[in-house]
Design an enzyme around this catalytic site. Structure first.
Site, PDB file in Angstrom:
ATOM      1  N   HIS A 113       0.814  -1.220   0.000  1.00  0.00           N
ATOM      2  CA  HIS A 113       0.000   0.000   0.000  1.00  0.00           C
ATOM      3  C   HIS A 113       0.848   1.270   0.000  1.00  0.00           C
ATOM      4  O   HIS A 113       0.486   2.262   0.633  1.00  0.00           O
ATOM      5  CB  HIS A 113      -0.961  -0.003   1.197  1.00  0.00           C
ATOM      6  N   ASP A 144      -1.094  -4.704   6.180  1.00  0.00           N
ATOM      7  CA  ASP A 144      -2.104  -5.598   5.598  1.00  0.00           C
ATOM      8  C   ASP A 144      -1.767  -5.892   4.140  1.00  0.00           C
ATOM      9  O   ASP A 144      -1.077  -5.129   3.473  1.00  0.00           O
ATOM     10  CB  ASP A 144      -3.496  -4.967   5.680  1.00  0.00           C
ATOM     11  N   GLU A 145      -2.310  -6.997   3.659  1.00  0.00           N
ATOM     12  CA  GLU A 145      -2.321  -7.320   2.239  1.00  0.00           C
ATOM     13  C   GLU A 145      -0.962  -7.181   1.556  1.00  0.00           C
ATOM     14  O   GLU A 145      -0.871  -6.664   0.451  1.00  0.00           O
ATOM     15  CB  GLU A 145      -3.353  -6.440   1.510  1.00  0.00           C
ATOM     16  N   VAL A 146       0.083  -7.622   2.221  1.00  0.00           N
ATOM     17  CA  VAL A 146       1.404  -7.600   1.576  1.00  0.00           C
ATOM     18  C   VAL A 146       1.444  -8.771   0.593  1.00  0.00           C
ATOM     19  O   VAL A 146       1.206  -9.915   0.972  1.00  0.00           O
ATOM     20  CB  VAL A 146       2.527  -7.729   2.613  1.00  0.00           C
ATOM     21  N   GLU A 177      -2.513  -9.377   9.516  1.00  0.00           N
ATOM     22  CA  GLU A 177      -1.681 -10.236   8.665  1.00  0.00           C
ATOM     23  C   GLU A 177      -0.253 -10.358   9.171  1.00  0.00           C
ATOM     24  O   GLU A 177       0.393 -11.394   8.985  1.00  0.00           O
ATOM     25  CB  GLU A 177      -1.651  -9.737   7.221  1.00  0.00           C
TER      26      GLU A 177
END
Ligand SMILES: *[C@@H]1O[C@H](CO)[C@@H](O)[C@H](O)[C@H]1NC(C)=O
Ligand SMILES: *[C@@H]1O[C@H](CO)[C@@H](O)[C@H](O)[C@H]1NC(C)=O
Ligand SMILES: *[C@@H]1O[C@H](CO)[C@@H](O)[C@H](O)[C@H]1NC(C)=O
Ligand SMILES: *[C@@H]1O[C@H](CO)[C@@H](O)[C@H](O)[C@H]1NC(C)=O
Ligand SMILES: *[C@@H]1O[C@H](CO)[C@@H](O)[C@H](O)[C@H]1NC(C)=O
Length: 618
Positions: free
Chosen positions: A320, A387-389, A435
C-alpha cells in the site's frame, strides 16, 4: 387532565439516549432551560484561584466570575463560572501550543453543550403522533438554571493521548425537578461524555425560542464497555478536506467514540505533507493542493483531542505504498504492473517498499524523524499498517528477487522490528493489521496492538497469542461494502462478473452492523484483550459528496455496540425495536449538528410507536 395524558404519551416516545447508558431513570416533569443558564465548574484540588484568573486562556463567558461560590457539598473547589455565552464563530482558535490540557477539554465541552442545546437542537415532531400537545412555556414555572460540573479526581497530564483504559470515561448525571443539573466524572473526558448525554435530554420548541426537557427528574450512571471505540477513514483513495474530517470527528464525539483512525496514505495518493521530504506529497498527492499541511495535521489532531478523541495515524507499509514511487521511484518494487496488477497487489497500482534496502531504511528514518514527534503530543499510538502484503511483488524487488516465504519472513521481521523500535523510541505504541501476526508469523512485542478485519476466528487467534486486539470484521463493520465493483470489466470477461457485486456485498445495513458482537467466539479468559474496535470507511467509492451518509448513522450503531456492549443488562442481544427509535433520534440530532446522516425510518414509524415491526410480542 388531557394535557397530562398527552405528556405521558409524549414521554414514552421520547426518552431516547444514544448510546444507551448503563443506568437511566427519568420522570415526566417538563423543565425549560434559558440561554442564560450558568455552568459552575468544580474540581478536586483546584489550584489557587488567583493564578487561574491570570491564565484565563479561553474566556468564553463575558462575565466569568471567579470565586463566586466556593461552597459545595462535595468539597470540590469552584474553578470558574460560565454565563451569558457569546454567540459566534464556533471554530476553535488554533493555539500554537502542542497538546491539549484537561481545562481545554472541559471548556470545549461546555462550549459545545451550550451551542448544541440552544443553536443546534432538534424539534422532535417525528417522534410524536400527529397533533401532539407540545409542552407550553406558560404551563410551567420550572426552569433549569444551573449546571454543575464536578471533576472528582486530579488528572494525569496526558489527557490528549491516553493509552486504552488509562482514562476513566464514566460519568453520572442528575437533573432535579427544581432545576439543577449535575455532571460528575473522574476525568475531564468523562465530563465531556456526560455533557453530551445532557444535550440529548433537551428538545427545541416549535416556537423556535424555547428549549425544554420533558424528562425531569433524571438519574444516569454510565461508562463504556470497550476502551477503544473508533472510525477509520481512508483519505488516500479519495481526498477529504480538513472540515470534512473535523465534521466526522464531531460526529464520533457525539456518539461517545474516543478514537479517530486516519488511514492517511496508500498506493493511490500520499496526501500528507512531510516537510523534510516535500516531494512526497508534492508528487504523490492527487494534486499538489490536495494535501494535509503540517498545520492541518496538527489542527485535526488537536480538534479531536479537545473532544476526548485520540487521532491514530496510519502510514500503511510495506504494501500500500506505491504513491511513494512518484517522489522516490528507487524505493518501490513492482510499481504499477499492468494489466496483471492483480498478481502483485490487491488493488492497482501495485507496488511495495523494497524489503532488503538500505535506501528504504534511510527513507523511513527520515519519515519517522519528521512525523512521529508531531504525533506524540496527541497520541500514544502509531499504526504501521502491514495488511495485504503481496509476496509476488518481491519477485520484482531487486534487493530480494524472491517470493519464497522462507526468504521473505526474516527480512519482514527485521523490517517490523526496526519500525517498532523507532516507534517505541518516541514513546508510542505500535499498531499493526492482523496479517503481520497471522500470515507473516511476526514475533511482536507484547505492547503491540493487532487490528483484525478478516474474521472472528482471527480475533480469537490474536488474543490466544496474548495480544490486545481491535475488532472490525469486514462482514459487519466495513462501511464501503455493497456498492458494487469499481473495476471496469472488458467485454470478454464482463459476463463473468455480472451483476458486478463487490467482494463484501451486500451493503451492511445498520441492523447488520448492530448485530455484531466483538466478543463473539472469544473464550472468557481472553475477552479482556479485546480492547475495542473500529468501523472502516475505505474510500474507493466515497468522496466528500457521500461521506457523511456512508458513515452515519451506521457508525452510531458501531458506537453503541462499543460503548454499551452488544448485549443488554439481561445478557440478551440488544433489540432493534428498542434501538430503532433511539437511533432515529440520534440521526435527527446528527443532522441538526450539520452531519448528513441517512434516515432510519419514515416518520410514520417513529410517530406511532411500535408499528413498523415483525414478531413483536410485548
Ligand atoms: C468557545 O466559543 C467561543 C465562541 O462562542 C470561542 O470564542 C471560544 O474560543 C470557544 N472556546 C473553546 C475552548 O473552544
Ligand atoms: C469514579 O471513581 C470511583 C472510584 O474508582 C468510582 O467508584 C466511580 O464509579 C467513578 N465514576 C464516577 C462518575 O463517579
Ligand atoms: C539483502 O541485502 C544484503 C545486502 O545487500 C545481501 O547481502 C543479502 O543477500 C540480501 N538478502 C537477500 C535475501 O536477498
Ligand atoms: C506462517 O506460518 C504458516 C503456518 O506454519 C505457514 O504456512 C506460512 O507460510 C508462514 N508464513 C511465512 C511468511 O513464513
Ligand atoms: C445473538 O446474536 C448473535 C450474533 O452476535 C447470534 O449468533 C445469536 O443467534 C443471537 N441470539 C439470539 C437469541 O438471537
Amino acid at each position: 387532565m388531557a394535557s397530562i395524558l398527552y405528556i405521558y404519551l409524549f414521554i414514552s416516545l421520547a426518552a431516547a439516549l444514544w448510546p444507551i447508558p448503563v443506568s437511566y431513570k427519568h420522570g415526566d416533569t417538563v423543565l425549560f432551560i434559558k440561554k442564560g443558564v450558568s455552568f459552575y465548574w468544580y474540581e478536586a484540588g483546584a489550584r489557587d484561584v488567583g493564578s487561574i484568573a491570570n491564565q484565563a486562556p479561553f474566556l468564553l463567558a463575558s462575565n466569568s466570575n471567579i470565586g463566586l461560590d466556593t461552597q459545595d457539598s462535595s468539597n470540590l473547589k469552584l474553578r470558574k463560572r460560565y454565563a451569558e455565552f457569546v454567540l459566534g464563530d464556533t471554530e476553535e482558535e488554533d493555539s500554537m501550543r502542542e497538546g491539549v490540557t484537561s481545562d481545554e477539554v472541559v471548556e470545549f465541552a461546555i462550549n459545545s453543550t451550550w451551542r448544541t442545546i440552544f443553536l443546534q437542537n432538534l424539534y422532535p415532531w417525528k417522534f410524536h403522533p400527529r397533533n401532539w400537545n407540545e409542552p407550553s412555556a406558560q404551563q410551567t414555572a420550572n426552569y433549569l438554571s444551573r449546571i454543575n460540573i464536578e471533576v472528582l479526581a486530579i488528572e494525569p497530564p496526558n489527557v490528549a493521548k491516553p493509552l486504552a483504559g488509562e482514562f476513566d470515561e464514566s460519568y453520572s448525571l442528575t437533573l432535579t425537578e427544581e432545576g439543577l443539573a449535575t455532571v460528575r466524572a473522574n476525568s475531564s473526558i468523562g465530563i465531556a461524555r456526560g455533557l453530551i448525554t445532557l444535550t440529548q435530554l433537551f428538545y427545541a420548541h416549535s416556537d423556535k425560542e424555547h428549549v425544554y426537557t420533558p424528562l425531569a427528574p433524571v438519574t444516569i450512571f454510565d461508562k463504556p464497555v470497550f476502551e477503544h471505540r473508533g472510525i477509520n477513514l481512508d483519505v488516500s483513495r479519495n481526498f477529504f478536506s480538513v472540515s470534512d474530517i473535523k465534521r466526522q470527528i464531531d460526529a464520533c464525539a457525539y456518539n461517545k467514540m474516543n478514537r479517530f483512525h486516519l488511514h492517511v496514505t496508500d498506493s493511490q495518493s500520499w496526501p500528507l505533507e512531510i516537510p523534510s521530504m516535500p516531494k512526497l506529497s508534492a508528487k504523490g498527492a492527487y494534486r499538489p493542493d490536495l494535501v494535509y499541511t503540517s498545520q492541518d495535521f496538527r489542527s485535526m489532531q488537536r480538534y479531536a483531542a479537545l473532544q476526548g478523541i485520540e487521532m491514530i495515524t496510519e502510514i500503511d507499509m510495506p504494501g500500500h505504498t506505491s504513491s511513494i514511487h512518484h517522489a522516490y521511484p528507487e524505493l518501490i518494487a513492482a510499481f504499477n504492473k499492468q494489466p496483471d496488477w492483480n498478481t502483485y497487489a490487491a488493488e492497482p497500482p501495485s507496488g511495495t517498499l523494497k524489503l532488503n534496502s538500505t535506501a528504504v531504511y534511510n527513507f523511513l528514518e527520515k519519515l519517522f524523524d519528521d512525523l512521529l514527534p508531531r504525533i506524540s503530543p496527541y497520541s500514544s499510538y502509531f499504526h504501521m499498517g502491514g495488511d495485504e502484503v503481496n509476496r509476488n511483488a518481491y519477485l520484482l524487488d531487486d534487493t530480494v528477487n524472491s517470493n519464497d516465504p522462507a526468504i521473505l519472513q526474516p527480512l519482514m521481521q527485521k523490517f517490523v522490528d526496526r519500525i517498532h523500535d523507532r516507534v517505541r523510541g518516541v514513546g508510542l505504541t505500535p499498531v499493526v493489521w492482523e496479517e503481520m501476526l497471522l500470515e507473516w508469523n511476526m514475533t511482536l512485542g507484547s505492547d503491540v496492538i493487532v487490528q483484525s478485519w478478516r474474521s472472528d476466528e482471527a480475533v480469537a487467534q490474536i488474543v490466544a497469542k496474548g495480544h490486545k486486539t481491535l475488532v472490525g470484521n469486514y462482514k459487519y463493520w466495513y462501511l464501503d461494502c455493497g456498492k458494487g465493483q469499481w473495476l471496469d470489466f472488458d467485454p470478454s470477461v464482463s459476463a463473468n462478473y455480472w451483476p458486478y457485486i463487490d467482494y463484501c456485498a451486500p451493503f451492511h445495513n445498520w441492523r447488520l452492523v448492530y448485530s455484531y458482537d466483538p466478543l463473539s467466539g472469544i473464550p472468557e479468559e481472553n475477552q479482556h484483550l479485546v480492547i475495542g474496535g473500529e468501523a472502516h470507511m475505505w474510500a474507493e467509492q466515497t468522496d466528500p459528496v457521500n461521506l457523511d451518509r456512508m458513515i452515519w448513522p451506521r457508525g452510531s450503531a458501531v458506537a453503541e455496540v462499543l460503548w454499551s456492549g452488544a448485549k443488554d443488562g439481561q445478557g440478551r442481544n440488544r433489540s432493534q425495536i428498542d434501538a430503532s427509535p433511539r437511533l432515529s433520534e440520534m440521526r435527527e440530532r446528527l443532522v441538526s449538528l450539520g452531519v448528513g446522516a441517512e434516515p432510519i425510518q419514515m416518520p410514520y414509524c417513529t410517530m406511532e410507536g411500535v408499528v413498523c415491526q415483525l414478531g413483536y410480542t410485548d
